[in-house]
Design a protein around this motif. Sequence first.
Motif, PDB file in Angstrom:
ATOM      1  N   PHE A   9      15.994 -57.531  10.217  1.00 17.03           N
ATOM      2  CA  PHE A   9      16.324 -58.833  10.795  1.00 17.03           C
ATOM      3  C   PHE A   9      17.832 -59.121  10.750  1.00 17.03           C
ATOM      4  N   PRO A  10      18.522 -58.845   9.623  1.00 17.47           N
ATOM      5  CA  PRO A  10      19.934 -59.262   9.530  1.00 17.47           C
ATOM      6  C   PRO A  10      20.904 -58.419  10.345  1.00 17.47           C
ATOM      7  N   ILE A  11      20.433 -57.305  10.936  1.00 15.70           N
ATOM      8  CA  ILE A  11      21.353 -56.442  11.689  1.00 15.70           C
ATOM      9  C   ILE A  11      21.644 -57.081  13.040  1.00 15.70           C
ATOM     10  N   TYR A  12      22.923 -57.119  13.431  1.00 17.49           N
ATOM     11  CA  TYR A  12      23.245 -57.681  14.738  1.00 17.49           C
ATOM     12  C   TYR A  12      22.952 -56.642  15.812  1.00 17.49           C
ATOM     13  N   ARG A  13      22.036 -56.999  16.753  1.00 17.36           N
ATOM     14  CA  ARG A  13      21.677 -56.077  17.836  1.00 17.36           C
ATOM     15  C   ARG A  13      22.063 -56.645  19.194  1.00 17.36           C
ATOM     16  N   SER A  14      22.388 -55.748  20.085  1.00 15.66           N
ATOM     17  CA  SER A  14      22.543 -56.120  21.493  1.00 15.66           C
ATOM     18  C   SER A  14      21.972 -54.954  22.295  1.00 15.66           C
ATOM     19  N   ILE A  15      22.226 -54.909  23.615  1.00 17.77           N
ATOM     20  CA  ILE A  15      21.612 -53.802  24.359  1.00 17.77           C
ATOM     21  C   ILE A  15      22.297 -52.468  24.081  1.00 17.77           C
ATOM     22  N   THR A  16      23.522 -52.524  23.520  1.00 16.48           N
ATOM     23  CA  THR A  16      24.171 -51.281  23.079  1.00 16.48           C
ATOM     24  C   THR A  16      24.803 -51.550  21.722  1.00 16.48           C
ATOM     25  N   ILE A  36      16.369 -40.369  17.986  1.00 15.76           N
ATOM     26  CA  ILE A  36      17.312 -41.301  18.606  1.00 15.76           C
ATOM     27  C   ILE A  36      17.980 -40.620  19.804  1.00 15.76           C
ATOM     28  N   HIS A  37      18.012 -41.325  20.932  1.00 10.11           N
ATOM     29  CA  HIS A  37      18.592 -40.798  22.174  1.00 10.11           C
ATOM     30  C   HIS A  37      19.765 -41.665  22.608  1.00 10.11           C
ATOM     31  N   GLU A  38      20.744 -41.028  23.263  1.00 17.05           N
ATOM     32  CA  GLU A  38      21.909 -41.769  23.756  1.00 17.05           C
ATOM     33  C   GLU A  38      22.079 -41.491  25.246  1.00 17.05           C
ATOM     34  N   MET A  39      22.554 -42.488  25.983  1.00 13.36           N
ATOM     35  CA  MET A  39      22.894 -42.287  27.391  1.00 13.36           C
ATOM     36  C   MET A  39      24.272 -42.904  27.624  1.00 13.36           C
ATOM     37  N   LEU A  40      25.182 -42.114  28.238  1.00 14.21           N
ATOM     38  CA  LEU A  40      26.577 -42.531  28.341  1.00 14.21           C
ATOM     39  C   LEU A  40      26.770 -43.784  29.189  1.00 14.21           C
ATOM     40  N   GLY A 148      30.995 -45.874  25.696  1.00 19.13           N
ATOM     41  CA  GLY A 148      30.229 -45.281  24.606  1.00 19.13           C
ATOM     42  C   GLY A 148      28.904 -44.842  25.162  1.00 19.13           C
ATOM     43  N   SER A 149      27.835 -45.380  24.586  1.00 17.61           N
ATOM     44  CA  SER A 149      26.516 -45.020  25.109  1.00 17.61           C
ATOM     45  C   SER A 149      25.503 -46.098  24.754  1.00 17.61           C
ATOM     46  N   MET A 150      24.376 -45.996  25.429  1.00 15.15           N
ATOM     47  CA  MET A 150      23.245 -46.870  25.132  1.00 15.15           C
ATOM     48  C   MET A 150      22.251 -46.041  24.324  1.00 15.15           C
ATOM     49  N   THR A 151      21.615 -46.681  23.371  1.00 14.46           N
ATOM     50  CA  THR A 151      20.792 -45.955  22.396  1.00 14.46           C
ATOM     51  C   THR A 151      19.340 -46.406  22.491  1.00 14.46           C
ATOM     52  N   TRP A 152      18.395 -45.431  22.357  1.00 18.02           N
ATOM     53  CA  TRP A 152      16.994 -45.849  22.193  1.00 18.02           C
ATOM     54  C   TRP A 152      16.269 -44.896  21.256  1.00 18.02           C
ATOM     55  N   GLY A 153      15.121 -45.303  20.826  1.00 20.39           N
ATOM     56  CA  GLY A 153      14.335 -44.471  19.914  1.00 20.39           C
ATOM     57  C   GLY A 153      13.009 -44.087  20.537  1.00 20.39           C
ATOM     58  N   GLU A 154      12.454 -42.956  20.048  1.00 20.48           N
ATOM     59  CA  GLU A 154      11.218 -42.451  20.641  1.00 20.48           C
ATOM     60  C   GLU A 154      10.440 -41.675  19.583  1.00 20.48           C
ATOM     61  N   GLY A 213      17.149 -50.538  29.297  1.00 23.15           N
ATOM     62  CA  GLY A 213      16.607 -49.415  28.535  1.00 23.15           C
ATOM     63  C   GLY A 213      15.380 -48.816  29.202  1.00 23.15           C
ATOM     64  N   SER A 214      14.452 -49.653  29.635  1.00 23.71           N
ATOM     65  CA  SER A 214      13.246 -49.107  30.264  1.00 23.71           C
ATOM     66  C   SER A 214      13.583 -48.508  31.624  1.00 23.71           C
ATOM     67  N   ILE A 215      14.514 -49.148  32.360  1.00 28.90           N
ATOM     68  CA  ILE A 215      14.925 -48.572  33.651  1.00 28.90           C
ATOM     69  C   ILE A 215      15.540 -47.193  33.429  1.00 28.90           C
ATOM     70  N   ALA A 216      16.419 -47.094  32.423  1.00 33.84           N
ATOM     71  CA  ALA A 216      17.059 -45.805  32.127  1.00 33.84           C
ATOM     72  C   ALA A 216      16.000 -44.762  31.752  1.00 33.84           C
ATOM     73  N   TYR A 217      15.069 -45.160  30.894  1.00 35.72           N
ATOM     74  CA  TYR A 217      14.043 -44.207  30.457  1.00 35.72           C
ATOM     75  C   TYR A 217      13.187 -43.739  31.631  1.00 35.72           C
ATOM     76  N   ILE A 218      12.767 -44.708  32.451  1.00 38.23           N
ATOM     77  CA  ILE A 218      11.932 -44.362  33.611  1.00 38.23           C
ATOM     78  C   ILE A 218      12.709 -43.454  34.564  1.00 38.23           C
ATOM     79  N   SER A 219      13.979 -43.748  34.765  1.00 38.13           N
ATOM     80  CA  SER A 219      14.767 -42.954  35.719  1.00 38.13           C
ATOM     81  C   SER A 219      14.828 -41.485  35.290  1.00 38.13           C
ATOM     82  N   ARG A 220      14.726 -41.248  34.000  1.00 41.59           N
ATOM     83  CA  ARG A 220      14.768 -39.869  33.517  1.00 41.59           C
ATOM     84  C   ARG A 220      13.406 -39.195  33.484  1.00 41.59           C
ATOM     85  N   HIS A 221      12.342 -39.983  33.303  1.00 38.27           N
ATOM     86  CA  HIS A 221      11.046 -39.397  32.967  1.00 38.27           C
ATOM     87  C   HIS A 221       9.922 -39.772  33.918  1.00 38.27           C
TER      88      HIS A 221
END
Lengths: 418, 418, 418
Positions: A9-16, A36-40, A148-154, A213-221
């Motif tokens: 909860f205390p971690i500051y998150r944004s889309i990247t 963990i995956h990264e996209m530039l 930098g990059s955008m990060t997601w987990g899987e 994030g979901s658009i990026a994931y879908i575009s790849r897969h």
Amino acid sequence: MYRLAKKIFPIYRSITGEGVRETLRILAEECPFLKIHEMLSGTKVFDWEVPKEWEIREAYIENEQGEKVIDFRQNHLHIVGYSQPLDVWVTREELQTYVYTQPDQPDVIPYVTSYYEKRSGFCMSQQMMRALPEGNYHLYIDSAFYDGSMTWGEIVLPGQTEEEICFSTNICHPGMGNNEVSGPCVLTFLAKRLMQQDRRYTCRFLFLPETIGSIAYISRHLAQMQKNIRAGFVVTCVGDDRQYSYVSSRTGDTLADRALIQILKENCPDYVSYSYLQRGSDERQYCAPGVDLPFCVFCRSKFHEYKEYHTSADDLSFISQEGMEHSLQILLKIVQLLEYNRYYKTTILCEPQLGRRGLYPTIGQKGTYDDVRVTQNFLAYADGTHDLMELSNLLHVPVMELAQAADRLYKKRLIKIV
Amino acid sequence: MYRLAKKIFPIYRSITGEGVRETLRILAEECPFLKIHEMLSGTKVFDWEVPKEWEIREAYIENEQGEKVIDFRQNHLHIVGYSQPLDVWVTREELQTYVYTQPDQPDVIPYVTSYYEKRSGFCMSQQMMRALPEGNYHLYIDSAFYDGSMTWGEIVLPGQTEEEICFSTNICHPGMGNNEVSGPCVLTFLAKRLMQQDRRYTCRFLFLPETIGSIAYISRHLAQMQKNIRAGFVVTCVGDDRQYSYVSSRTGDTLADRALIQILKENCPDYVSYSYLQRGSDERQYCAPGVDLPFCVFCRSKFHEYKEYHTSADDLSFISQEGMEHSLQILLKIVQLLEYNRYYKTTILCEPQLGRRGLYPTIGQKGTYDDVRVTQNFLAYADGTHDLMELSNLLHVPVMELAQAADRLYKKRLIKIV
Amino acid sequence: MYRLAKKIFPIYRSITGEGVRETLRILAEECPFLKIHEMLSGTKVFDWEVPKEWEIREAYIENEQGEKVIDFRQNHLHIVGYSQPLDVWVTREELQTYVYTQPDQPDVIPYVTSYYEKRSGFCMSQQMMRALPEGNYHLYIDSAFYDGSMTWGEIVLPGQTEEEICFSTNICHPGMGNNEVSGPCVLTFLAKRLMQQDRRYTCRFLFLPETIGSIAYISRHLAQMQKNIRAGFVVTCVGDDRQYSYVSSRTGDTLADRALIQILKENCPDYVSYSYLQRGSDERQYCAPGVDLPFCVFCRSKFHEYKEYHTSADDLSFISQEGMEHSLQILLKIVQLLEYNRYYKTTILCEPQLGRRGLYPTIGQKGTYDDVRVTQNFLAYADGTHDLMELSNLLHVPVMELAQAADRLYKKRLIKIV
């Protein structure tokens, strides 16, 4: 689970940014299969582009006395997501063009973002804003944008087949409990439980920044997703203690819709059903025309529908261990149901002789057959055109009770899987 | 329009003859595209034959004092349509075999015809009949039958395609306002308005003698009609001020049915819906098995359902300029709807980024998206399988509001027409 | 019919044996087309085996005074069907393990069988059991099992085509009236009536031991049954005077379901409708997955649903001549309906000119067409895609009234059979 929620909860998150990575690292400690995956930054994904990475170091409003009126370190919602750097003195009146409040809920800080238009802004409660005296205020935002990059987990838990059940949640919302630390916590624990089971279905868990994030994931897969995913669930707002919610897929009749409805109907019949017109999370992408993946949405209090949504009132006190645990149980039941949900067909023409298999009373007298009626009805309808859920609804028998009847009949070789 | 109605009301019309020609000539003065067609008496049309042309010059009943009790010049309904010549003296009692009244409506003259059986007859009100004193009466009908032709009118307004919207009305009823001068007047003005527009659809308007006229027209043009007509409307009884009526096609689900229902539902929700069992005009031919054209019926007070129907009470005072004008507006909306009613599909996978196209707020805060919801919903459902009417019903948005959203998205190239 | 019922009621029947043969011989006296078939004990039929033939010669319980407490000659239900031979003295307490009662109906003797497990047992009313004094009792059963055969009866009345209507009933129940002498009596008389008619459909009547009989019959004739049977009816419990009952086929939409519902709806609208979940007789075999024959069930008081069912209270007084006769009339109507139930199509495009065929008034005035409306509506909907029953429901006209309209139109060559 609640302990994990308190940790992230205390971690500051944004889309990247680092907040996402830190969150995913903590989840990976719970479930080592998390990758963990990264996209530039700048990568084109369909109609969109991965934004620059954003770093926020400091953000506050100071009065003339040097007192910090608000500081984003106190509440992450005080800063508008993706704010540009700022260092100006403004009057009380000018201040209003920089500050967002939620006028219909004067005592909460709203959650505001401006990902795709350059802005610098703060959020505070309407009450606090009104209470601010005349004078000058120092607005200070120390933020940075860089390539930098955008990060997601899987997490992928392979099953006996490539057919997949997919669960998707978000890890881009700062400082909120139900929306959004409950989703990643419940899915991480769901993965932990399912790790230990043998399954027909491969299970995939996605921890994504919402929309991009979901658009990026879908575009790849996309091709692989369309080939493998049999049922997908957007899991969000699953930590509170209120009624469950179901949001339909676009077509409303996918395996995911049917499984979720079946389990909710049997276990939490007071759940609330929403049409795809009330959609709002990543199902918008999964169900988009041409993408057409079988996803529906599973929530307790649904996004947009509860008062605390997207405000500082959706904090750790709004969610509970019990709330998340019960959501987890529902998800486990859905997986179990899907594992059992086959098309069955009898192996014998006419009724089999159940008596000599111990499945039917050997004495014929009225009133003695009631307890074998489920077995008989299963056989009577098992024509290979109804799956277990349809049979459950046709026979008015809870689906897992029917699964047990199926098991018994399958072991006696009286039915086969089509 | 009411002026036109007053002009054609006094002309004596039947299924053939000069009255029809005179009526069509007057309509052609309003709309020069109106073409007049003739078909010779005796021509075989499916199971029927075009009847001889009938001319009526004089018809009256005279008492012994030489006073005309009734004279067809006073009211055209006094003569039974297609009466044979007659010149006899009869007693008061014998008179009854020649005279038709409407016993359940004693104060009106009924409209009676005998096209296919040789008869000579008069019509009068039951009241007038009862009041006739004993005595002898001179029945005189100067009519003639000869090999001539049957006449109809047709307007064709070509569109960009050969796909057609067809409107059909009758010009064979004498001396009645709603049924039937309102239909030809409204359609003539509809043609005048549509003449000035660019359209995808070709629009065809038929002014036919009822039954035999539509059968004759279909017998000549069936293949072409089946190929081109996408929606057809029988337009009759459209001049009064009462509720609208819709009569279903045989199947009930043609484009014509759907468009008429959509427009009535949104604009005159108190309209009355009738099944094809209540049919009664030329839809009987257009929807016949094997003909199978997509026609439904548009009326205000529906034939057979209002008291004044087929009597002298359905005169010019029963209809109004406002009644006809509003009917005309409804028909214009139907054409407009059909022009817009396409199957749309998104051009981009996943949601497009609406923000940079000015179609979405760039600030993300709850409560800010409501006004773009129609646009988003349109995109979310535009999978190429729903036309605009279906989308309107799925999204609960009036169809022309949705047409505007479609326009905006089409101009931004976010949707294409399938 | 009631006389026939009285004649066969006293014969002791079971699933095999002389009682069945004797019953069929008596039925064959009524209808000489009845043929008797035998299948050897031990024959494998799908998952089952034809049981040994069972003969019961004597069965009673005697007290110490040599008085017969019960004797199966007094009531055939006193013996458990397929009881093994027995000759023992037992105490009052031990007696209970041999005696079956119906505790929820203390004054009746239940009907009990044990075809596939070796047992020796008696049945009596709970009242009688309670009243038995302490003491020793002599249980005596003189029965025998031997390799013989299982017997059934069959009547075939050939029609103009091989398409079949099949009626099936049971002849294996001893000592009960509604279930089961009413079924064989009604079907025998139905066959007698239909013998005299010319029919399109071949009619087949099966008189079978329940379950094993239908399984045996299907195992021999499945391909032919699937090829020829268009509608099948399990006919049982048709002798009482109460409401009619309909039990759906598995799919619920076969020609048999539709015809039975149509006739009951029009003639006995208070009939009770049961789902296939409430099945219980040989429809269990006919509708089994892979067998898939179009059978539903026709009863008055449905098996399992009336209190007297499978007890000594279901005796000759429970059924009546009137009850059976009315059931017979319903079955005759069903056959008649199926004979008429064709797909009709108009032979002429557009409406035919009914006037010159005497099917339409030659005078055109409102209010004169009502009596020809059925004819007109028939033609308007006769597009070859609706059978007579569907037309009846579309036009809201009783099906036999519509059949008459079809007859008239067919004779005028205005419709053809598709």
